[in-house]
Design a protein around this motif. Sequence first.
Motif, PDB file in Angstrom:
ATOM      1  N   MET A 212       0.831  -1.218   0.000  1.00 41.42           N
ATOM      2  CA  MET A 212       0.000   0.000   0.000  1.00 41.42           C
ATOM      3  C   MET A 212       0.853   1.251   0.000  1.00 41.42           C
ATOM      4  SD  MET A 212      -3.208  -0.755   2.511  1.00 41.42           S
ATOM      5  CE  MET A 212      -2.664  -2.099   3.496  1.00 41.42           C
ATOM      6  N   TYR A 213       1.921   1.226   0.789  1.00 43.28           N
ATOM      7  CA  TYR A 213       2.780   2.399   0.922  1.00 43.28           C
ATOM      8  C   TYR A 213       3.393   2.786  -0.422  1.00 43.28           C
ATOM      9  CZ  TYR A 213       6.792   5.305   1.999  1.00 43.28           C
ATOM     10  OH  TYR A 213       7.706   6.335   1.992  1.00 43.28           O
ATOM     11  N   TRP A 214       4.034   1.826  -1.097  1.00 40.26           N
ATOM     12  CA  TRP A 214       4.743   2.154  -2.341  1.00 40.26           C
ATOM     13  C   TRP A 214       3.782   2.513  -3.465  1.00 40.26           C
ATOM     14  CZ3 TRP A 214       9.415   3.719  -2.215  1.00 40.26           C
ATOM     15  CH2 TRP A 214      10.327   3.216  -1.274  1.00 40.26           C
ATOM     16  N   TYR A 215       2.647   1.818  -3.542  1.00 41.71           N
ATOM     17  CA  TYR A 215       1.663   2.154  -4.589  1.00 41.71           C
ATOM     18  C   TYR A 215       1.168   3.589  -4.405  1.00 41.71           C
ATOM     19  CZ  TYR A 215      -2.574   2.276  -7.349  1.00 41.71           C
ATOM     20  OH  TYR A 215      -3.544   2.642  -8.247  1.00 41.71           O
ATOM     21  N   ASN A 216       0.730   3.902  -3.180  1.00 36.78           N
ATOM     22  CA  ASN A 216       0.200   5.247  -2.912  1.00 36.78           C
ATOM     23  C   ASN A 216       1.280   6.319  -3.028  1.00 36.78           C
ATOM     24  OD1 ASN A 216      -2.578   4.680  -2.363  1.00 36.78           O
ATOM     25  ND2 ASN A 216      -1.940   3.709  -0.463  1.00 36.78           N
ATOM     26  N   TYR A 217       2.503   5.967  -2.608  1.00 41.40           N
ATOM     27  CA  TYR A 217       3.604   6.934  -2.697  1.00 41.40           C
ATOM     28  C   TYR A 217       3.864   7.325  -4.152  1.00 41.40           C
ATOM     29  CZ  TYR A 217       8.317   8.832  -2.775  1.00 41.40           C
ATOM     30  OH  TYR A 217       9.405   9.637  -3.014  1.00 41.40           O
ATOM     31  N   GLU A 218       3.959   6.315  -5.028  1.00 37.15           N
ATOM     32  CA  GLU A 218       4.247   6.594  -6.443  1.00 37.15           C
ATOM     33  C   GLU A 218       3.100   7.367  -7.097  1.00 37.15           C
ATOM     34  OE1 GLU A 218       7.128   6.141  -7.682  1.00 37.15           O
ATOM     35  OE2 GLU A 218       8.078   4.475  -6.629  1.00 37.15           O
ATOM     36  N   VAL A 219       1.857   7.003  -6.750  1.00 33.72           N
ATOM     37  CA  VAL A 219       0.685   7.690  -7.318  1.00 33.72           C
ATOM     38  C   VAL A 219       0.624   9.144  -6.840  1.00 33.72           C
ATOM     39  CG1 VAL A 219      -1.864   7.784  -7.245  1.00 33.72           C
ATOM     40  CG2 VAL A 219      -0.714   5.610  -7.685  1.00 33.72           C
ATOM     41  N   LEU A 220       0.782   9.338  -5.528  1.00 35.15           N
ATOM     42  CA  LEU A 220       0.744  10.694  -4.960  1.00 35.15           C
ATOM     43  C   LEU A 220       1.872  11.570  -5.499  1.00 35.15           C
ATOM     44  CD1 LEU A 220      -0.142  10.043  -1.210  1.00 35.15           C
ATOM     45  CD2 LEU A 220      -1.327  11.644  -2.699  1.00 35.15           C
ATOM     46  N   LYS A 221       3.049  11.003  -5.589  1.00 38.31           N
ATOM     47  CA  LYS A 221       4.212  11.749  -6.084  1.00 38.31           C
ATOM     48  C   LYS A 221       3.967  12.213  -7.517  1.00 38.31           C
ATOM     49  CE  LYS A 221       8.206   9.665  -7.044  1.00 38.31           C
ATOM     50  NZ  LYS A 221       9.550   9.049  -6.963  1.00 38.31           N
ATOM     51  N   SER A 233      10.231  15.224  -8.974  1.00 34.96           N
ATOM     52  CA  SER A 233       9.683  15.542  -7.644  1.00 34.96           C
ATOM     53  C   SER A 233      10.701  16.325  -6.812  1.00 34.96           C
ATOM     54  CB  SER A 233       9.295  14.263  -6.907  1.00 34.96           C
ATOM     55  OG  SER A 233      10.429  13.446  -6.734  1.00 34.96           O
ATOM     56  N   THR A 234      10.182  17.199  -5.961  1.00 33.66           N
ATOM     57  CA  THR A 234      11.035  17.977  -5.049  1.00 33.66           C
ATOM     58  C   THR A 234      11.089  17.290  -3.686  1.00 33.66           C
ATOM     59  OG1 THR A 234       9.166  19.279  -4.251  1.00 33.66           O
ATOM     60  CG2 THR A 234      10.348  20.132  -6.184  1.00 33.66           C
ATOM     61  N   PHE A 235      11.933  17.818  -2.792  1.00 34.78           N
ATOM     62  CA  PHE A 235      12.040  17.278  -1.434  1.00 34.78           C
ATOM     63  C   PHE A 235      10.675  17.312  -0.746  1.00 34.78           C
ATOM     64  CE2 PHE A 235      12.728  17.612   3.129  1.00 34.78           C
ATOM     65  CZ  PHE A 235      13.684  16.641   3.370  1.00 34.78           C
ATOM     66  N   MET A 236       9.942  18.444  -0.878  1.00 40.42           N
ATOM     67  CA  MET A 236       8.644  18.587  -0.211  1.00 40.42           C
ATOM     68  C   MET A 236       7.582  17.649  -0.778  1.00 40.42           C
ATOM     69  SD  MET A 236       8.705  20.269   2.474  1.00 40.42           S
ATOM     70  CE  MET A 236       6.950  20.116   2.796  1.00 40.42           C
ATOM     71  N   ILE A 237       7.637  17.418  -2.090  1.00 40.49           N
ATOM     72  CA  ILE A 237       6.688  16.468  -2.708  1.00 40.49           C
ATOM     73  C   ILE A 237       6.945  15.062  -2.176  1.00 40.49           C
ATOM     74  CG2 ILE A 237       6.165  15.279  -4.893  1.00 40.49           C
ATOM     75  CD1 ILE A 237       6.245  18.029  -6.272  1.00 40.49           C
ATOM     76  N   ASN A 238       8.225  14.677  -2.097  1.00 37.76           N
ATOM     77  CA  ASN A 238       8.577  13.351  -1.552  1.00 37.76           C
ATOM     78  C   ASN A 238       8.151  13.246  -0.089  1.00 37.76           C
ATOM     79  OD1 ASN A 238       9.795  12.627  -3.994  1.00 37.76           O
ATOM     80  ND2 ASN A 238      11.784  13.419  -3.369  1.00 37.76           N
ATOM     81  N   PHE A 239       8.400  14.300   0.683  1.00 31.94           N
ATOM     82  CA  PHE A 239       8.071  14.328   2.107  1.00 31.94           C
ATOM     83  C   PHE A 239       6.561  14.172   2.320  1.00 31.94           C
ATOM     84  CE2 PHE A 239       7.271  16.206   6.252  1.00 31.94           C
ATOM     85  CZ  PHE A 239       8.384  15.843   7.004  1.00 31.94           C
ATOM     86  N   THR A 240       5.777  14.956   1.570  1.00 33.34           N
ATOM     87  CA  THR A 240       4.306  14.919   1.694  1.00 33.34           C
ATOM     88  C   THR A 240       3.757  13.566   1.248  1.00 33.34           C
ATOM     89  OG1 THR A 240       4.278  17.287   1.215  1.00 33.34           O
ATOM     90  CG2 THR A 240       2.173  16.123   1.055  1.00 33.34           C
ATOM     91  N   SER A 241       4.244  13.074   0.119  1.00 31.80           N
ATOM     92  CA  SER A 241       3.779  11.771  -0.402  1.00 31.80           C
ATOM     93  C   SER A 241       4.102  10.656   0.589  1.00 31.80           C
ATOM     94  CB  SER A 241       4.440  11.455  -1.747  1.00 31.80           C
ATOM     95  OG  SER A 241       4.202  12.480  -2.662  1.00 31.80           O
ATOM     96  N   SER A 319      12.064  11.000   1.915  1.00 31.55           N
ATOM     97  CA  SER A 319      12.590  12.262   1.366  1.00 31.55           C
ATOM     98  C   SER A 319      14.116  12.306   1.470  1.00 31.55           C
ATOM     99  CB  SER A 319      11.960  13.473   2.070  1.00 31.55           C
ATOM    100  OG  SER A 319      12.080  13.380   3.466  1.00 31.55           O
ATOM    101  N   THR A 320      14.667  11.768   2.563  1.00 35.29           N
ATOM    102  CA  THR A 320      16.131  11.695   2.702  1.00 35.29           C
ATOM    103  C   THR A 320      16.722  10.729   1.680  1.00 35.29           C
ATOM    104  OG1 THR A 320      15.826  12.029   5.081  1.00 35.29           O
ATOM    105  CG2 THR A 320      18.015  11.384   4.378  1.00 35.29           C
ATOM    106  N   TYR A 321      16.050   9.612   1.508  1.00 36.63           N
ATOM    107  CA  TYR A 321      16.518   8.596   0.540  1.00 36.63           C
ATOM    108  C   TYR A 321      16.519   9.161  -0.885  1.00 36.63           C
ATOM    109  CZ  TYR A 321      16.605   4.180  -2.090  1.00 36.63           C
ATOM    110  OH  TYR A 321      16.923   3.167  -2.955  1.00 36.63           O
ATOM    111  N   GLU A 322      15.410   9.815  -1.263  1.00 35.65           N
ATOM    112  CA  GLU A 322      15.319  10.396  -2.603  1.00 35.65           C
ATOM    113  C   GLU A 322      16.337  11.528  -2.787  1.00 35.65           C
ATOM    114  OE1 GLU A 322      13.713   9.069  -4.941  1.00 35.65           O
ATOM    115  OE2 GLU A 322      11.724   8.369  -4.370  1.00 35.65           O
ATOM    116  N   PHE A 323      16.559  12.301  -1.729  1.00 35.38           N
ATOM    117  CA  PHE A 323      17.551  13.381  -1.772  1.00 35.38           C
ATOM    118  C   PHE A 323      18.960  12.795  -1.990  1.00 35.38           C
ATOM    119  CE2 PHE A 323      20.660  16.215   0.207  1.00 35.38           C
ATOM    120  CZ  PHE A 323      20.328  17.440  -0.370  1.00 35.38           C
ATOM    121  N   GLY A 324      19.246  11.706  -1.266  1.00 33.92           N
ATOM    122  CA  GLY A 324      20.536  11.020  -1.400  1.00 33.92           C
ATOM    123  C   GLY A 324      20.747  10.491  -2.807  1.00 33.92           C
TER     124      GLY A 324
END
Length: 339
Positions: A212-221, A233-241, A319-324
Amino acid sequence: MESEVEEPQIIKVTPLQQMLASGTGAILTSLMVTPLDVVKIRLQAQNSPFPKGKCFVYSNGLMDHLCVCEEEGNKAWYKKPGCFRGTLDAFFKIIRYEGMKSLWSGLPPTLVMAVPATVIYFTCYDQLTAFLRSKLGENKSHIPIVAGIVARFGAVTVISPLELIRTNMQSKKFSYKELHQFVSKKVSEDGWISLWRGWAPTVLRDVPFSAMYWYNYEVLKKWLCEKSGLCESTFMINFTSGALSGSFAAVATLPFDVVKTQKQTHLWNYESHKISMPLPMSTWAIMKNIVAKNGISGLFTGLIPRLIKIAPACAIMISTYEFGKAFFQKQNAQKQQYS
């Protein structure tokens, strides 16, 4: 000629770089989220003191760990006296009278399990996603679900026996020689499968959560990028998603979290001979028992504390992972440019 121009734009992040990004995210997440759980445990211990042998769940934002109260008196961090009037009051008093580092009491031993588990999970997810997209196409919506399920299944299977060993080592003060004897005896009496006790309820909670987490994360992002008119996507988009998808998955899988905690506690009480017979240990039997005693609402006990912990943990981690990864992608692009 056109293909030659476009080729360098596809910059990949190596598995080692994914591991570094997820490891950094894991440590940062645990540093940010652990104080919430330390304060919660201190408040619990104040309202209902932990006797010797009592087990409680300690969360560092990455994993839940079964900890056992092993000392009488007030030596252990969770038994230190404090007259707290609430969460904020506890935060300020712990910092004032015990020092800032007390907010991370008990954290280091849990990171030995949690960081490798997180690194395995995130790296496997990204590698599987890339593999499936190369085979099935970029826009298949079920790819995050499949990759999330397989990655979490693998991480739980690898870590589950190590967590059982860690709990016994902490509670029984085993030396490494005694630990080896304990594991050998357990395997000879109950078989190798006994090292994965507690695996089933963890999988039943974590695998649906991951899907559920990854499906919704990718859709929301994707949706937030479209609404913002952005290609990346930006840091804030990743954080919110991350926060929203983590919250949704946390609510949906809470009944399995309640069952997992009960099963861990029952197992510990049985193995430490506090009860002579194990209670009905199937997940569905425990669920029926909870519903019979407390109604359906019993399966959603601790919803608010779980959300307070899961939402920021998911947001900070992803968001940290995506930033990295974005950082390493830039580094790789620069290397490619100058090579």
